[in-house]
Design a protein around this motif. Sequence first.
Motif, PDB file in Angstrom:
ATOM      1  N   CYS A  98       0.801  -1.240   0.000  1.00 23.62           N
ATOM      2  CA  CYS A  98       0.000   0.000   0.000  1.00 23.62           C
ATOM      3  C   CYS A  98       0.829   1.283   0.000  1.00 23.62           C
ATOM      4  O   CYS A  98       0.313   2.347  -0.333  1.00 23.62           O
ATOM      5  CB  CYS A  98      -0.962  -0.009   1.182  1.00 23.62           C
ATOM      6  SG  CYS A  98      -0.187   0.386   2.767  1.00 23.62           S
ATOM      7  N   HIS A  99       2.083   1.220   0.415  1.00 21.84           N
ATOM      8  CA  HIS A  99       2.971   2.393   0.482  1.00 21.84           C
ATOM      9  C   HIS A  99       2.531   3.432   1.504  1.00 21.84           C
ATOM     10  O   HIS A  99       3.072   4.520   1.559  1.00 21.84           O
ATOM     11  CB  HIS A  99       3.114   3.084  -0.898  1.00 21.84           C
ATOM     12  CG  HIS A  99       3.504   2.136  -1.988  1.00 21.84           C
ATOM     13  ND1 HIS A  99       4.732   1.519  -2.034  1.00 21.84           N
ATOM     14  CD2 HIS A  99       2.805   1.671  -3.047  1.00 21.84           C
ATOM     15  CE1 HIS A  99       4.784   0.718  -3.090  1.00 21.84           C
ATOM     16  NE2 HIS A  99       3.632   0.782  -3.716  1.00 21.84           N
ATOM     17  N   CYS A 101       0.910   2.304   4.921  1.00 23.23           N
ATOM     18  CA  CYS A 101       0.767   1.797   6.290  1.00 23.23           C
ATOM     19  C   CYS A 101       2.071   2.009   7.072  1.00 23.23           C
ATOM     20  O   CYS A 101       3.095   2.411   6.508  1.00 23.23           O
ATOM     21  CB  CYS A 101       0.389   0.315   6.263  1.00 23.23           C
ATOM     22  SG  CYS A 101       1.743  -0.776   5.735  1.00 23.23           S
ATOM     23  N   HIS A 115      -1.488  -5.311   3.454  1.00 27.06           N
ATOM     24  CA  HIS A 115      -2.319  -5.276   2.244  1.00 27.06           C
ATOM     25  C   HIS A 115      -1.710  -6.043   1.079  1.00 27.06           C
ATOM     26  O   HIS A 115      -2.315  -6.153   0.019  1.00 27.06           O
ATOM     27  CB  HIS A 115      -2.551  -3.818   1.822  1.00 27.06           C
ATOM     28  CG  HIS A 115      -3.178  -2.999   2.906  1.00 27.06           C
ATOM     29  ND1 HIS A 115      -4.491  -3.130   3.265  1.00 27.06           N
ATOM     30  CD2 HIS A 115      -2.637  -2.065   3.738  1.00 27.06           C
ATOM     31  CE1 HIS A 115      -4.759  -2.304   4.273  1.00 27.06           C
ATOM     32  NE2 HIS A 115      -3.638  -1.653   4.577  1.00 27.06           N
TER      33      HIS A 115
HETATM   34 ZN   LIG Z   1       1.529  -1.108   3.448  1.00 24.00          ZN
END
Ligand SMILES: [Zn+2]
Length: 375
Positions: A98-99, A101, A115
């Motif tokens: 997800c870049h 979290c 994710h």
């Molecule tokens: Zn993530």
Amino acid sequence: MPQRASVMTGPRRPLEIRDFDDPELGPGETWLEIEASEVCGTDVHLFHGRLAGVPWPIIPGHVSVGRVRETRGPGVDATGRPLAEGDTVTFFDVVGTCHRCFHCSAARQPNLCPHRRVYGITFSALEGLFGGWATSMRLTADTSIFKLPEGLETADVIGGGCGLFTGFGAVERSELRPGDTVVVQGSGPVGLAAAAFARVRGCGVLVVIGDPDERLDLATAMGADVTLSVSRTSGPDRSARVADLTEGRGADVVIEASGNPAAIPEGFALLRDGGTYVVAGHYTDVGPVSINPHLDINRKHATVKGRWGTELPHVSRALNLLARHRLPFARVIGGEYGLEETNRALADVERLAVTKAIIVASRDRATQAEGAGRG
Ligand SMILES: [Zn+2]
Ligand SMILES: [Zn+2]
């Protein structure tokens, strides 16, 4: 032509062939005609229901090699080389990171992103062709695709399979220094890759512990100086041998790639004071084992590291080394199986009859043609 896949419908249920429509590509997506996929230990664990949260039914097969049939992507691969229809490629099997979290951003450990999704494991067959035991795959827009480097054939890559990248990651995590003595526990695909990359990284004496003999021969081909059969030697024999090779100190680095809990106390026994132990073989929960925190960790001043998941740079750098050093992973392939033979492939891998089994969808047509020829 409709596409076909071998579908795992649930734990311990025989796989079955199902037909699928041709992939309909969205923006950025790629249609891959699969040349070969692999059977890895995780597929055996999947079959036995040892992984939680699997969205049955699934099409297994995470690491695969194929030919680009159609692409609506940016026209370059993940390393910036032009990518076109007809190119032979592999891809990083993790998508959906997800870049955003905590693990992706603050900790910079995207391998722990909740994710992330893995082809062949966390996609349902109801979503489409997202596993490699099939004639085709649909690759999402965020898939990192790698054109095979010059000189690499499909068999070189798929003979290593996902173990190639797991083994690479384990060696990197060990931070082994040139000249370090290394012990690899396990001679399956992960252990063989760890041995090969430890050798390429410039290790000193390299010991591989495993079985059967065919795998130990492969370990020698990957650069092992000493191989020790786990069935024909005892734990104390192996400790004595490693002590002999290290003036009594033990190995600088031990990499666990066997997945056997009993390997863990032995790994500590083989490790020198102040050495580094990387545990990379326990991808499923096979139970606890006891260690002595005083002797094994605290007093030993040991560095102990886990290794979870492959990261994108492991794929690109492992492929580079595979090509540059012509590592003989094609030799690891012990059998080719068609989509209709995946049940047998899983059984053969489970009983260690083959080190690496590969799934080649085009074999079904060949087998049918042979049958017709005989008829
Ligand atoms: Zn993530
Ligand atoms: Zn795997």
